[in-house]
Design an enzyme around this catalytic site. Structure first.
Site, PDB file in Angstrom:
ATOM      1  N   THR A  71       0.835  -1.214   0.000  1.00 26.52           N
ATOM      2  CA  THR A  71       0.000   0.000   0.000  1.00 26.52           C
ATOM      3  C   THR A  71       0.862   1.253   0.000  1.00 26.52           C
ATOM      4  O   THR A  71       0.601   2.199  -0.757  1.00 26.52           O
ATOM      5  CB  THR A  71      -0.955  -0.010   1.211  1.00 26.52           C
ATOM      6  OG1 THR A  71      -1.938  -1.028   1.013  1.00 26.52           O
ATOM      7  CG2 THR A  71      -1.655   1.325   1.363  1.00 26.52           C
ATOM      8  N   ASN A 150      -6.121  -9.212  -7.522  1.00 30.07           N
ATOM      9  CA  ASN A 150      -6.077  -9.862  -6.216  1.00 30.07           C
ATOM     10  C   ASN A 150      -7.341 -10.641  -5.870  1.00 30.07           C
ATOM     11  O   ASN A 150      -7.336 -11.458  -4.953  1.00 30.07           O
ATOM     12  CB  ASN A 150      -5.802  -8.822  -5.117  1.00 30.07           C
ATOM     13  CG  ASN A 150      -6.759  -7.655  -5.173  1.00 30.07           C
ATOM     14  OD1 ASN A 150      -6.884  -6.997  -6.210  1.00 30.07           O
ATOM     15  ND2 ASN A 150      -7.423  -7.362  -4.070  1.00 30.07           N
ATOM     16  N   GLN A 180       0.455  -9.372  -6.115  1.00 25.39           N
ATOM     17  CA  GLN A 180      -0.025 -10.755  -6.236  1.00 25.39           C
ATOM     18  C   GLN A 180       0.767 -11.579  -7.247  1.00 25.39           C
ATOM     19  O   GLN A 180       0.633 -12.805  -7.295  1.00 25.39           O
ATOM     20  CB  GLN A 180      -1.510 -10.758  -6.629  1.00 25.39           C
ATOM     21  CG  GLN A 180      -2.434 -10.173  -5.589  1.00 25.39           C
ATOM     22  CD  GLN A 180      -2.497 -10.979  -4.304  1.00 25.39           C
ATOM     23  OE1 GLN A 180      -2.128 -12.141  -4.269  1.00 25.39           O
ATOM     24  NE2 GLN A 180      -2.975 -10.352  -3.235  1.00 25.39           N
ATOM     25  N   SER A 200       5.158  -6.735  -2.107  1.00 26.47           N
ATOM     26  CA  SER A 200       4.922  -6.826  -0.667  1.00 26.47           C
ATOM     27  C   SER A 200       5.541  -8.103  -0.113  1.00 26.47           C
ATOM     28  O   SER A 200       5.531  -9.151  -0.770  1.00 26.47           O
ATOM     29  CB  SER A 200       3.420  -6.816  -0.380  1.00 26.47           C
ATOM     30  OG  SER A 200       3.161  -6.926   0.995  1.00 26.47           O
ATOM     31  N   HIS A 202       4.707  -9.836   2.827  1.00 26.27           N
ATOM     32  CA  HIS A 202       3.885 -10.836   3.514  1.00 26.27           C
ATOM     33  C   HIS A 202       3.062 -11.712   2.578  1.00 26.27           C
ATOM     34  O   HIS A 202       2.393 -12.638   3.011  1.00 26.27           O
ATOM     35  CB  HIS A 202       2.996 -10.184   4.580  1.00 26.27           C
ATOM     36  CG  HIS A 202       1.803  -9.457   4.064  1.00 26.27           C
ATOM     37  ND1 HIS A 202       0.534  -9.989   4.102  1.00 26.27           N
ATOM     38  CD2 HIS A 202       1.672  -8.232   3.525  1.00 26.27           C
ATOM     39  CE1 HIS A 202      -0.330  -9.123   3.605  1.00 26.27           C
ATOM     40  NE2 HIS A 202       0.338  -8.039   3.242  1.00 26.27           N
ATOM     41  N   THR A 238      14.392   5.202   9.905  1.00 27.62           N
ATOM     42  CA  THR A 238      15.208   4.009  10.124  1.00 27.62           C
ATOM     43  C   THR A 238      14.565   2.780   9.493  1.00 27.62           C
ATOM     44  O   THR A 238      13.381   2.502   9.707  1.00 27.62           O
ATOM     45  CB  THR A 238      15.400   3.769  11.630  1.00 27.62           C
ATOM     46  OG1 THR A 238      15.983   4.935  12.217  1.00 27.62           O
ATOM     47  CG2 THR A 238      16.304   2.571  11.874  1.00 27.62           C
ATOM     48  N   CYS A 322      -8.490  -6.348   2.303  1.00 23.80           N
ATOM     49  CA  CYS A 322      -8.539  -4.907   2.592  1.00 23.80           C
ATOM     50  C   CYS A 322      -9.952  -4.350   2.494  1.00 23.80           C
ATOM     51  O   CYS A 322     -10.246  -3.281   3.025  1.00 23.80           O
ATOM     52  CB  CYS A 322      -7.621  -4.152   1.634  1.00 23.80           C
ATOM     53  SG  CYS A 322      -5.885  -4.630   1.786  1.00 23.80           S
TER      54      CYS A 322
END
Length: 375
Positions: A71, A150, A180, A200, A202, A238, A322
């Protein structure tokens, strides 16, 4: 036994990726910006992870910028690109079946005075290059089309789309949400003709809270965050090094061909089993990515069926996680009626799934329709 079939929402973290994250939190915990030895050791891990992610994207390490996830990568690309190009025009073109992070970013830009053209898929569920190119003109500054949808797994011809766009207006910046697709299809940033690619962690067996944005060398982008020199000021602050290193480890474990073949077998087996149930219909298009399968039961609402299945330790979703249960804009754009959209279920595989998971799903849906449809 648990049967997890919601891998498009998130995946289990691989053992090696989890161990890497723990090591970075408890042993190599230095700040990569620090000039002492601990900082240099941490920076070395950051450089290694960047190279690994870049290789998986077919990109240069200096073209990869780490973010907090897909995102943020999408937002950075969309807002940064139009700000960099706003003197050249005020029009952006997206598909109408994008992830919410693209849809809502475009909505915000529209409120700010930009012209937004939303191109719908054709009857085959695919966004076609000619339809995107037709919407592009001299005022267009950005085109964004996802690589894999997705919800349905539709594979969009991004390479052809971007080639057609660049041929019509070479100044247009091209972005694809590859969240995806990453780790499931081979990606070559240069071949795609993409200026920006979002991925992404995850979704590929690494922890949540990490992602990356490919920015083509020479493509200009205006950052919308400030506060440090990290990530060449594109994403200051960071770096989340335990997550980034874990992401790199997960990418090093990719075996795209073998896993694709396994997913194809599972997908075909699932279609054979599930479509034999009376009333079940396939929503995914013919060319869908085998990792994602969308069906409708027609008789029982998605949420009701999901809760029934979870009691049997079978986990699927009704669409994008989402969306949190909102009606699917993707199935609506494909022309499916309300009843079909309201009973849609998304099944998504990973390299860890087996046929036993599909057997459990088949049994659960069949029983669920018998029990729930008559309540």
């Amino acid at each position: 036994m648990e049967h997890y079939l919601d891998n498009s929402s998130t995946t289990v973290v691989s053992q090696k990726a989890a161990e890497a994250a723990l090591r970075m939190m408890t042993q190599n915990y230095g700040n990569p910006s620090s000039l002492h030895l601990k900082g240099m050791q941490a920076e070395s891990e950051l450089i290694k992870a960047r190279k690994t992610v870049a290789k998986a994207l077919g990109a240069l390490p200096e073209e990869v910028f780490f973010t907090s996830g897909g995102t943020e990568a999408n937002n950075t690309a969309i807002f940064g690109a139009v700000q960099a190009k706003k003197r050249r025009g005020n029009k952006i073109v997206i598909s109408s079946v994008e992830h919410s992070s693209i849809i809502e970013s475009a909505d915000k830009l529209e409120k700010d005075g930009f012209e937004v053209v939303r191109v719908a898929p054709q009857s085959d569920g695919i966004i076609h290059a000619d339809d995107i190119a037709q919407a592009v003109d001299g005022d267009t500054v950005l085109v964004s089309v996802m690589m894999v949808n997705n919800e349905t797994g539709a594979v969009m011809p991004v390479e052809s789309i971007f080639s057609a766009v660049k041929e019509k207006n070479s100044e247009v910046l091209c972005h694809t949400d590859a969240v995806q697709a990453f780790g499931k299809l081979k990606i070559n940033a240069k071949k795609l003709n993409a200026d920006f690619i979002s991925v992404s962690a995850h979704k590929v067996h690494a922890p949540k809270g990490c992602g990356a944005l490919f920015i083509k060398k020479g493509a200009r982008i205006i950052p919308h965050q400030y506060g440090g020199e990290q990530e060449k000021k594109i994403r200051p602050g960071t770096e989340a090094l335990p997550l980034i290193v874990s992401f790199g480890i997960a990418c090093s474990e990719f075996d795209i061909d073998a896993n694709y073949n396994k997913a194809s077998e599972l997908s075909e087996y699932a279609k054979e089993k599930l479509l034999s149930i009376d009333g079940v219909k396939l929503n995914s298009p013919k060319n869908h990515l085998p990792y994602v399968l969308n069906i409708s039961t027609g008789k029982v609402r998605s949420e009701t069926m999901l809760h029934f299945l979870e009691e049997l330790d079978v986990f699927v979703s009704s669409g994008s996680a989402c969306a949190k249960g909102k009606p699917s804009h993707v199935l609506g754009a494909m022309g499916f009626d309300k009843n079909r959209a309201d009973s849609a279920i998304r099944i998504s595989f990973s390299k860890f799934n087996m046929k036993e998971d599909i057997d459990a799903l088949y049994s659960g849906i069949k029983t669920g329709l018998d029990v729930l449809a008559h309540r």
